[in-house]
Scaffold this motif. Structure first.
Motif, PDB file in Angstrom:
ATOM      1  N   TRP A   5      37.333 -17.913  52.631  1.00  0.00           N
ATOM      2  CA  TRP A   5      38.547 -18.646  52.242  1.00  0.00           C
ATOM      3  C   TRP A   5      39.558 -18.982  53.044  1.00  0.00           C
ATOM      4  CZ3 TRP A   5      40.798 -15.989  46.996  1.00  0.00           C
ATOM      5  CH2 TRP A   5      39.458 -15.947  45.948  1.00  0.00           C
ATOM      6  N   TRP A   6      40.150 -20.118  52.982  1.00  0.00           N
ATOM      7  CA  TRP A   6      41.070 -20.621  53.977  1.00  0.00           C
ATOM      8  C   TRP A   6      42.347 -19.845  53.844  1.00  0.00           C
ATOM      9  CZ3 TRP A   6      39.844 -23.369  58.043  1.00  0.00           C
ATOM     10  CH2 TRP A   6      38.612 -24.006  58.239  1.00  0.00           C
ATOM     11  N   ILE A   7      43.099 -19.601  54.922  1.00  0.00           N
ATOM     12  CA  ILE A   7      44.399 -18.837  54.855  1.00  0.00           C
ATOM     13  C   ILE A   7      45.214 -19.612  55.858  1.00  0.00           C
ATOM     14  CG2 ILE A   7      45.733 -16.725  55.378  1.00  0.00           C
ATOM     15  CD1 ILE A   7      43.299 -16.336  53.197  1.00  0.00           C
ATOM     16  N   GLN A   8      46.316 -19.894  55.430  1.00  0.00           N
ATOM     17  CA  GLN A   8      47.325 -20.723  56.203  1.00  0.00           C
ATOM     18  C   GLN A   8      48.135 -19.695  57.183  1.00  0.00           C
ATOM     19  OE1 GLN A   8      50.799 -22.854  54.511  1.00  0.00           O
ATOM     20  NE2 GLN A   8      50.495 -24.297  56.136  1.00  0.00           N
ATOM     21  N   ASN A   9      48.291 -20.040  58.613  1.00  0.00           N
ATOM     22  CA  ASN A   9      48.934 -19.188  59.371  1.00  0.00           C
ATOM     23  C   ASN A   9      50.566 -19.495  59.304  1.00  0.00           C
ATOM     24  OD1 ASN A   9      46.720 -18.040  60.658  1.00  0.00           O
ATOM     25  ND2 ASN A   9      46.603 -20.086  61.746  1.00  0.00           N
ATOM     26  N   PRO A  10      51.395 -18.618  59.552  1.00  0.00           N
ATOM     27  CA  PRO A  10      52.661 -18.638  59.648  1.00  0.00           C
ATOM     28  C   PRO A  10      53.259 -19.981  60.330  1.00  0.00           C
ATOM     29  CG  PRO A  10      52.347 -16.580  59.886  1.00  0.00           C
ATOM     30  CD  PRO A  10      51.221 -17.145  60.139  1.00  0.00           C
TER      31      PRO A  10
END
Lengths: 197, 739
Positions: free
Chosen positions: A185-190
């Motif tokens: 799954w794609w996760i957004q970094n801060p």
């Protein structure tokens, strides 16, 4: 001489004024929010995994019959949950979110959806969907995000946290959404960039 | 969605016309005088050429002459049109008074048009032109091919006489119109357009300066999208036909027809399949190019089998765009429109929509002032023979007729409201603007209205429009089928078109038996009667609250409701909030209606901070106390004691002997019952309110006999699930079970 002394005293007074500014601390129980996020997101993802794709919505009732039903007969039974932060609204939102999460999972798997760093779902690659599916997924995302927003507000209320702190709660939840996300799954970094789990 | 599409069409048509105009400009000034590079004035032409024979003004022209000129680095400028870096092979052949010319492999570095607000530039244009100049000076373009980089190839034929009639035919089999439009500002950053088009256009000018043009653009597999592809159209098939006439520099009259009958459009959550619901637009109007004014005599936009909107006698300016529009919606079936634009887009968030059904015919007549958005709207919306059925048929509204006057002002102040000397609500008179536009009061009526168990008879309510608001200025008596009546009005809603709407609804019902709201099984035992006297309900955004406390008679007692609020009315997370207190509630009647077990006596108490959502309470602080200031007998049954103990302490005082005890004792006298129950964060705490001898009693026995129920663990917290299990044991089969 006197002039210089007066100037120094004025400066000292100004420095004192500046340094004595009142610091306002806004209450934010980070650890409690993290624990709540861990429990709630864990329940949603656990239940979501075992949910059928299209769960029945149930027949809504008006206020008085529901209240009377609660007071007099058998209240609805819910899955076991012993989280610190919970109430009927949170439970219902969890139920709704697990149902929606199971609907969204295939789109997360395909990389069409991603978990945003702000605690909300992001439609990453709508172009790969047909227009009709794009409409469906767009509505699904809006539905999930509306429920997540309500969930964060309810958690804030349960923990007696100011409304202005809801984005911080959402960010804490974002970490849990990331932890419970499946591989791929794609996760957004801060910082706004994206990575694949 | 309509606005965005409208902008898109506008850009397409403007781009097409400008592209055609640009080419016409090039060709109509194709024969300027030759001369040295000028220092000023128009037209200007600069040529550096090499040729076998130079053609000069002082040379006698032979009867048959053939010449080829290699033009390099030429520039040309006439009016707002300029060509830079022209390179071509110009062939001239004179035979019998006719000058044949050809422009082969011509390349222009840049063609620029600076006549508009923004300069339009086309780079690297290639031309092939073949034509002839007649002895009378008339020019005939036998063949012209213009290759625009990325945009595709245009062909053209035509003829023109000096200061006389002219005719040009322009066409393209596959024109990438988005490249022609590239000079125009995009709707927003990140927008993409793909507009493969087939074009055929004719332009004819007579000798008096009048001209007419007609043509057709067909789009196949066109598409557009925003940066996120959430506002997009794909595989669009559309056709635009136009017929225009006018005078140079003057008024342009015309008719435009467009139909999009293939592809799909997504606009946020709204989706339309144009194959199922083709979109057609018909427009007839004029444009005053000099005055930058537009006028629409008649226009119609129709989404087939969904909705149709007409525009009549509308006019305005186009730069910046503004105008006054007269919008008419002819009476049409409401169902398909709501299906496509309400049910489908919103049912994921509002599940009740999937079960709701509706019918009726909708129409409107609105005058709109458009500038920076919609600045003002005045008119009326009509609904005829409307019907709405809610989920489970708990709401059934039929025979609805609405004639709703509308008065919207952008950023306009809400109307001033007044109050009578007695503090009552009065609606302000409709202001002069509404009177100017003949905004007569409207009407809301229905034939039958059933909500839960209530059946309302027919009613008629007058409606007045206020600036950004509506009011029902009169008091209307609504009669129920069971003979009861409530008085509704005046009603005032301000900022009605904004999410920050506010309002007041006056409701009087004294007394009002609301037992029909209850499930049929409870109506026999419960008869709540509400007293709403001079009551107002205040609307603030998504919150409705009762302004004044009111009372409810129930089980011979009186409940005083100090606070009643409903939040998020139409949302799935709608929530009730309540603060109330009660006295003299007959415990015997109350316990008879439940499976709890019999208790006699009177009850007082309160609930504060009560929140109820999603079918269950979220939090409350409940106090229940028996009243010892009444002469009523105070007894409690074995079953009730046992159940009370189960709920409160989870330990029965009868230690499993309740069944046996019931054989000998039905009831025990009690001195006092005092319980405080709180729910917060899914945990209940139950405390006894009778403190004696260091003990906390839920039930204090009578003087001579009875049973004490002692709270053994005052700090005990009962989880939601545990409490549910306890209540479930009590409530199973509608009969208490004593262990």
């Amino acid at each position: 001489m006197t002039k210089g002394l007066t100037g120094k005293m004025t400066m000292a007074f100004l420095v004192f004024l500046l340094t004595s500014c009142v610091t306002i601390n806004i209450y934010f129980p980070a650890e409690e929010v993290r624990k709540a996020a861990e429990d709630i997101v864990g329940d949603i993802r656990k239940e979501g995994a075992s949910q059928p794709q299209e769960a029945p919505t149930g027949t809504p009732q008006s206020f008085l019959p529901r209240l009377w039903r609660f007071c007099s007969v058998v209240p609805s039974a819910y899955a076991a949950q012993e989280v610190q932060v919970s109430n009927a609204a949170i439970r219902q939102l969890k139920n709704r979110l697990s149902r929606l999460d199971s609907q969204a999972a295939p789109y997360f798997d395909k990389g069409i959806l991603g978990e945003g760093a702000d605690g909300y779902v992001v439609l990453l690659h709508p172009k790969s969907l047909s227009m009709k599916d794009r409409a469906k997924v767009s509505r699904l995302v809006q539905s999930i995000n509306a429920d997540r927003k309500a969930l964060y507000a309810e958690v804030a209320r349960a923990l007696k946290v100011e409304k202005s702190q809801i984005p911080r709660i959402a960010q804490v939840f974002a970490e849990q959404w990331e932890k419970t996300a499946r591989a791929g799954w794609w996760i957004q970094n801060p910082n706004g960039s994206w990575h694949k789990k | 969605m309509g606005y965005g599409l409208c902008r898109l069409w506008k850009r397409l048509i403007l781009g097409c016309l400008l592209g055609a105009g640009l080419l016409c400009g090039v060709l109509s000034h194709a024969a300027p005088a030759l001369g040295p590079v000028p220092t000023g004035g128009e037209p200007a032409l600069g040529i550096a050429f090499r040729t076998a024979r130079a053609l000069g003004a002082d040379h006698p022209v032979p009867s048959h002459l053939g010449i080829r000129i290699h033009v390099e680095k030429a520039f040309y400028k006439v009016g707002p049109l300029s060509l830079k870096g022209l390179q071509a092979v110009l062939g001239l052949e004179r035979k019998g008074g006719v000058l044949r010319f050809s422009l082969q492999e011509a390349k222009v570095d840049e063609v620029a048009w600076t006549g508009g607000q923004r300069p339009l530039r086309l780079r690297h244009v290639e031309l092939n032109v073949r034509g002839r100049i007649e002895p009378d000076g008339g020019i005939q373009i036998q063949e012209a091919e213009v290759r625009l980089p990325r945009a595709g190839t245009l062909w053209m034929t035509g003829e023109m006489a000096p200061e006389g009639p002219a005719r040009l035919v322009l066409g393209s089999q596959r024109l990438r119109l988005e490249s022609v439009l590239a000079g125009f500002p995009a709707p927003a950053a990140g927008w993409g357009l793909e507009l493969p088009a087939e074009l055929r256009a004719t332009w004819v000018r007579d000798g008096t300066g009048r001209w007419r043009s007609n043509g057709r653009i067909r789009f196949r597999k066109a598409s557009f999208h925003d940066a996120k592809f959430l506002h997009a159209g794909e595989a669009l098939g559309a056709q635009v036909l136009w017929s225009l006439k006018g005078r140079e520099g003057g008024l342009v009259q015309g008719r435009l027809e467009a139909q999009a009958s293939a592809g799909e459009v997504l606009w946020d959550r709204f989706y339309v399949n144009l194959s199922s619901h083709p979109l057609s637009i018909e427009l007839k109007g004029t444009v005053n190019a000099r005055g930058k004014r537009w006028h629409v005599q008649q226009a119609q936009v129709e989404l087939q089998e969904v909705a149709s909107v007409h525009l009549a006698q509308s006019s305005g300016a186009w730069s910046p765009f503004s105008g006054r529009l007269h919008l008419k919606i002819p009476n049409q079936d409401l169902g398909p429109f709501l299906e496509l634009f309400v049910r489908e887009p919103f049912q994921a968030e509002l599940p009740w929509l999937s079960e709701a059904s509706w019918a009726g015919r909708l129409g409107a007549d609105l005058k709109l002032w458009v500038g920076k958005g919609l600045e003002r709207a005045i008119g009326r919306i009509r609904l005829q023979e409307g019907r709405l059925r809610g989920p489970g048929k708990r709401v059934d509204l039929s025979g609805v007729h609405v004639n709703l006057p509308v008065w919207y002002e952008q950023g306009g102040p809400s109307h001033r409201r007044g109050r009578t000397d007695a503090g009552g609500l009065v609606a302000s008179p409709v202001g002069p603007a509404a009177q100017v536009h003949g905004l007569a009061p409207g009407l809301l009526s229905w034939r039958a209205f059933r909500i839960s168990g209530f059946e309302l008879g027919p009613a008629r309510l007058a409606i007045k429009a206020l600036r950004n608001g509506i009011s029902l200025p009169e008091v209307t008596v609504l009669r129920f089928a069971n003979g009861q009546a409530v008085r509704l009005g005046p009603v005032l809603v301000e900022n009605v078109w904004s999410p920050r709407r506010t309002g007041r609804v006056k409701l009087e019902a004294d007394p009002w038996d609301v037992s029909p709201f209850l499930p049929p099984s409870l109506r026999a035992d419960m008869r709540p009667v509400v007293h709403l006297k001079d009551q107002e309900f205040i609307l603030q955004g998504e919150r409705i609250r009762a302004k004044n406390p009111f009372t409810v008679d129930l089980f011979s007692g009186t409940i005083r409701v100090d606070r009643l609020e409903l939040h998020h009315l139409l949302s799935p997370n709608r929530e009730w909030r309540l603060d109330a207190s009660w006295t003299d509630v007959d415990l015997e009647a109350l316990t008879r209606a439940t499976a709890f077990g019999r208790i006699s006596g009177k009850l007082r108490g309160s609930v504060t901070g009560f929140r109820f959502a999603y079918g269950a309470p979220i939090s409350f602080d409940l106090i229940l106390e028996s009243q010892d200031d009444t002469p009523d007998k105070r007894e409690i049954s074995v079953t009730a004691i046992d159940n009370l103990a189960q709920v409160g302490t989870s330990r029965s005082p009868f230690v499993g002997m309740a069944s046996l005890l019931k054989v000998f004792f039905k009831d025990f006298p009690y001195k006092k019952i005092g319980i405080r129950c709180r729910l917060e964060n899914d945990y209940f705490t139950v405390r006894g309110l009778v403190n004696e001898g260091g003990r906390e009693y839920l039930v204090r026995r009578g003087l001579l006999r009875g049973v004490n129920v002692i709270n053994q663990n005052p700090h005990n917290r009962i989880s939601w699930n545990d409490m549910m299990a306890r209540l479930s044991r009590i409530g199973k089969s509608g009969k208490a079970r004593v262990q």
